[in-house]
Design a protein around this motif. Structure first.
Motif, PDB file in Angstrom:
ATOM      1  N   VAL A 157       0.831  -1.201   0.000  1.00  0.00           N
ATOM      2  CA  VAL A 157       0.000   0.000   0.000  1.00  0.00           C
ATOM      3  C   VAL A 157       0.868   1.254   0.000  1.00  0.00           C
ATOM      4  N   LYS A 158       1.944   1.249   0.768  1.00  0.00           N
ATOM      5  CA  LYS A 158       2.837   2.414   0.832  1.00  0.00           C
ATOM      6  C   LYS A 158       3.506   2.699  -0.506  1.00  0.00           C
ATOM      7  N   ARG A 159       3.639   1.676  -1.339  1.00  0.00           N
ATOM      8  CA  ARG A 159       4.328   1.832  -2.620  1.00  0.00           C
ATOM      9  C   ARG A 159       3.398   2.253  -3.755  1.00  0.00           C
ATOM     10  N   ILE A 160       2.098   2.195  -3.538  1.00  0.00           N
ATOM     11  CA  ILE A 160       1.149   2.558  -4.585  1.00  0.00           C
ATOM     12  C   ILE A 160       1.105   4.075  -4.715  1.00  0.00           C
ATOM     13  N   ALA A 161       1.302   4.565  -5.928  1.00  0.00           N
ATOM     14  CA  ALA A 161       1.346   6.009  -6.158  1.00  0.00           C
ATOM     15  C   ALA A 161      -0.041   6.645  -6.111  1.00  0.00           C
ATOM     16  N   TRP A 162      -1.080   5.878  -6.319  1.00  0.00           N
ATOM     17  CA  TRP A 162      -2.445   6.388  -6.275  1.00  0.00           C
ATOM     18  C   TRP A 162      -2.909   6.429  -4.823  1.00  0.00           C
ATOM     19  N   PRO A 163      -3.908   7.246  -4.514  1.00  0.00           N
ATOM     20  CA  PRO A 163      -4.429   7.240  -3.137  1.00  0.00           C
ATOM     21  C   PRO A 163      -5.107   5.905  -2.819  1.00  0.00           C
ATOM     22  N   VAL A 164      -4.877   5.428  -1.599  1.00  0.00           N
ATOM     23  CA  VAL A 164      -5.435   4.151  -1.147  1.00  0.00           C
ATOM     24  C   VAL A 164      -6.095   4.359   0.210  1.00  0.00           C
ATOM     25  N   LYS A 165      -7.236   3.733   0.377  1.00  0.00           N
ATOM     26  CA  LYS A 165      -7.944   3.755   1.653  1.00  0.00           C
ATOM     27  C   LYS A 165      -8.249   2.318   2.035  1.00  0.00           C
ATOM     28  N   LEU A 166      -8.056   1.995   3.320  1.00  0.00           N
ATOM     29  CA  LEU A 166      -8.376   0.672   3.846  1.00  0.00           C
ATOM     30  C   LEU A 166      -9.516   0.812   4.852  1.00  0.00           C
ATOM     31  N   THR A 167     -10.561   0.019   4.668  1.00  0.00           N
ATOM     32  CA  THR A 167     -11.676  -0.002   5.600  1.00  0.00           C
ATOM     33  C   THR A 167     -11.895  -1.434   6.042  1.00  0.00           C
ATOM     34  N   GLU A 168     -11.916  -1.665   7.365  1.00  0.00           N
ATOM     35  CA  GLU A 168     -12.206  -2.989   7.903  1.00  0.00           C
ATOM     36  C   GLU A 168     -13.608  -2.996   8.480  1.00  0.00           C
ATOM     37  N   LEU A 169     -14.328  -4.073   8.193  1.00  0.00           N
ATOM     38  CA  LEU A 169     -15.677  -4.263   8.706  1.00  0.00           C
ATOM     39  C   LEU A 169     -15.690  -5.502   9.581  1.00  0.00           C
ATOM     40  N   PRO A 170     -16.654  -5.612  10.491  1.00  0.00           N
ATOM     41  CA  PRO A 170     -16.755  -6.851  11.269  1.00  0.00           C
ATOM     42  C   PRO A 170     -17.077  -8.034  10.350  1.00  0.00           C
ATOM     43  N   GLU A 171     -16.825  -9.239  10.843  1.00  0.00           N
ATOM     44  CA  GLU A 171     -17.114 -10.444  10.060  1.00  0.00           C
ATOM     45  C   GLU A 171     -18.570 -10.475   9.608  1.00  0.00           C
ATOM     46  N   THR A 172     -19.470 -10.058  10.484  1.00  0.00           N
ATOM     47  CA  THR A 172     -20.890  -9.984  10.125  1.00  0.00           C
ATOM     48  C   THR A 172     -21.401  -8.611  10.529  1.00  0.00           C
ATOM     49  N   GLY A 173     -22.414  -8.162   9.822  1.00  0.00           N
ATOM     50  CA  GLY A 173     -22.979  -6.853  10.123  1.00  0.00           C
ATOM     51  C   GLY A 173     -22.067  -5.744   9.623  1.00  0.00           C
ATOM     52  N   GLY A 174     -22.270  -4.589  10.163  1.00  0.00           N
ATOM     53  CA  GLY A 174     -21.482  -3.446   9.706  1.00  0.00           C
ATOM     54  C   GLY A 174     -21.934  -3.044   8.312  1.00  0.00           C
ATOM     55  N   ARG A 175     -21.822  -1.790   8.020  1.00  0.00           N
ATOM     56  CA  ARG A 175     -22.277  -1.286   6.728  1.00  0.00           C
ATOM     57  C   ARG A 175     -21.099  -0.925   5.854  1.00  0.00           C
ATOM     58  N   ILE A 176     -21.217  -1.307   4.606  1.00  0.00           N
ATOM     59  CA  ILE A 176     -20.227  -0.878   3.619  1.00  0.00           C
ATOM     60  C   ILE A 176     -20.467   0.607   3.381  1.00  0.00           C
ATOM     61  N   PRO A 177     -19.438   1.427   3.538  1.00  0.00           N
ATOM     62  CA  PRO A 177     -19.639   2.870   3.357  1.00  0.00           C
ATOM     63  C   PRO A 177     -20.119   3.186   1.935  1.00  0.00           C
ATOM     64  N   GLU A 178     -21.025   4.126   1.842  1.00  0.00           N
ATOM     65  CA  GLU A 178     -21.544   4.552   0.536  1.00  0.00           C
ATOM     66  C   GLU A 178     -20.482   5.387  -0.178  1.00  0.00           C
ATOM     67  N   PRO A 179     -20.345   5.192  -1.481  1.00  0.00           N
ATOM     68  CA  PRO A 179     -19.387   6.024  -2.224  1.00  0.00           C
ATOM     69  C   PRO A 179     -19.866   7.473  -2.283  1.00  0.00           C
ATOM     70  N   GLN A 180     -18.926   8.391  -2.263  1.00  0.00           N
ATOM     71  CA  GLN A 180     -19.243   9.815  -2.318  1.00  0.00           C
ATOM     72  C   GLN A 180     -19.015  10.395  -3.702  1.00  0.00           C
ATOM     73  N   THR A 181     -18.455   9.597  -4.593  1.00  0.00           N
ATOM     74  CA  THR A 181     -18.108  10.043  -5.937  1.00  0.00           C
ATOM     75  C   THR A 181     -18.440   8.918  -6.914  1.00  0.00           C
ATOM     76  N   PRO A 182     -18.362   9.189  -8.229  1.00  0.00           N
ATOM     77  CA  PRO A 182     -18.549   8.090  -9.181  1.00  0.00           C
ATOM     78  C   PRO A 182     -17.568   6.959  -8.866  1.00  0.00           C
ATOM     79  N   SER A 183     -18.103   5.734  -8.767  1.00  0.00           N
ATOM     80  CA  SER A 183     -17.253   4.628  -8.328  1.00  0.00           C
ATOM     81  C   SER A 183     -17.563   3.351  -9.095  1.00  0.00           C
ATOM     82  N   ARG A 184     -16.684   2.400  -8.949  1.00  0.00           N
ATOM     83  CA  ARG A 184     -16.867   1.043  -9.435  1.00  0.00           C
ATOM     84  C   ARG A 184     -16.659   0.109  -8.254  1.00  0.00           C
ATOM     85  N   LEU A 185     -17.379  -1.020  -8.266  1.00  0.00           N
ATOM     86  CA  LEU A 185     -17.276  -2.002  -7.201  1.00  0.00           C
ATOM     87  C   LEU A 185     -16.722  -3.307  -7.760  1.00  0.00           C
ATOM     88  N   VAL A 186     -15.637  -3.778  -7.151  1.00  0.00           N
ATOM     89  CA  VAL A 186     -15.005  -5.038  -7.525  1.00  0.00           C
ATOM     90  C   VAL A 186     -15.112  -5.967  -6.328  1.00  0.00           C
TER      91      VAL A 186
END
Length: 140
Positions: A24-53
Motif C-alpha cells: 500500500v505504501k508503494r502505490i502512487a495512487w491514493p489508497v484507503k483501507l476499511t475494515e468491517l466486522p465479520e458480520t454486520g457493519g455497513r459498507i460505506p456509501e461512495p461519495q463520488t462516481p465509483s466502481r465495485l469489484v
C-alpha cells in the motif's frame, strides 16, 4: 482514482498486515483501507462516481496487464473511486455479486482473507506500476 479496499475481518498485527502495508505504501495512487466486522457493519456509501469489484471465487481470472487496463479505462472515464470488497468466510451474497461491476478471482483455490488482502494490495501496486511504465511488472 482512489483505490478503496473494504475487507471483512480485522487483520491485526501479523506478517500479512506488514505485507499489505508494504505494498500500500508503494502505490502512487491514493489508497484507503476499511475494515468491517465479520458480520454486520455497513459498507460505506461512495461519495463520488465509483466502481465495485468483489473478490470472488466465481469471478474473472484476470491477468495483471488486463487488470491494469480495466483500472486505466475506469480512471480515464472519470471514475473517482474503485472499491474492492473482500467478503467474510461465507463469501458474497447473490445481491452483492449482481451489484458488482467486476467479480475478480485469484484462481479456483480458496484463499484466506488475510492472504487475499495482501494479494490484492500487490496486484494494485503492480497495476499502477504497469500504468506508470515502471519496470516492477517485468522484474517481478
Amino acid at each position: 482514482m482512489l483505490l478503496h479496499i473494504i475487507a471483512r475481518g480485522k487483520i491485526a498485527r501479523s506478517p500479512e498486515e506488514e505485507l499489505v502495508e508494504r505494498y500500500v505504501k508503494r502505490i502512487a495512487w491514493p489508497v484507503k483501507l476499511t475494515e468491517l466486522p465479520e458480520t454486520g457493519g455497513r459498507i460505506p456509501e461512495p461519495q463520488t462516481p465509483s466502481r465495485l469489484v468483489l473478490l470472488d471465487e466465481k469471478g474473472q481470472n484476470c491477468g495483471s496487464e488486463d487488470f491494469a487496463r480495466i483500472l486505466e479505462r475506469w480512471r480515464d472515464d472519470g471514475i473517482r473511486e474503485c472499491r474492492f470488497l473482500i467478503g467474510a468466510a461465507d463469501g458474497h451474497s447473490e445481491q452483492d455479486r449482481s451489484a458488482a461491476d467486476l467479480l475478480l478471482s485469484y484462481g479456483k483455490a480458496t484463499w484466506p482473507h488475510l492472504l487475499a488482502r495482501a494479494m490484492l494490495a500487490e496486484q494494485l501496486f503492480r497495476a499502477t506500476s504497469i500504468l506508470a511504465g515502471h519496470p516492477y511488472h517485468r522484474a517481478g
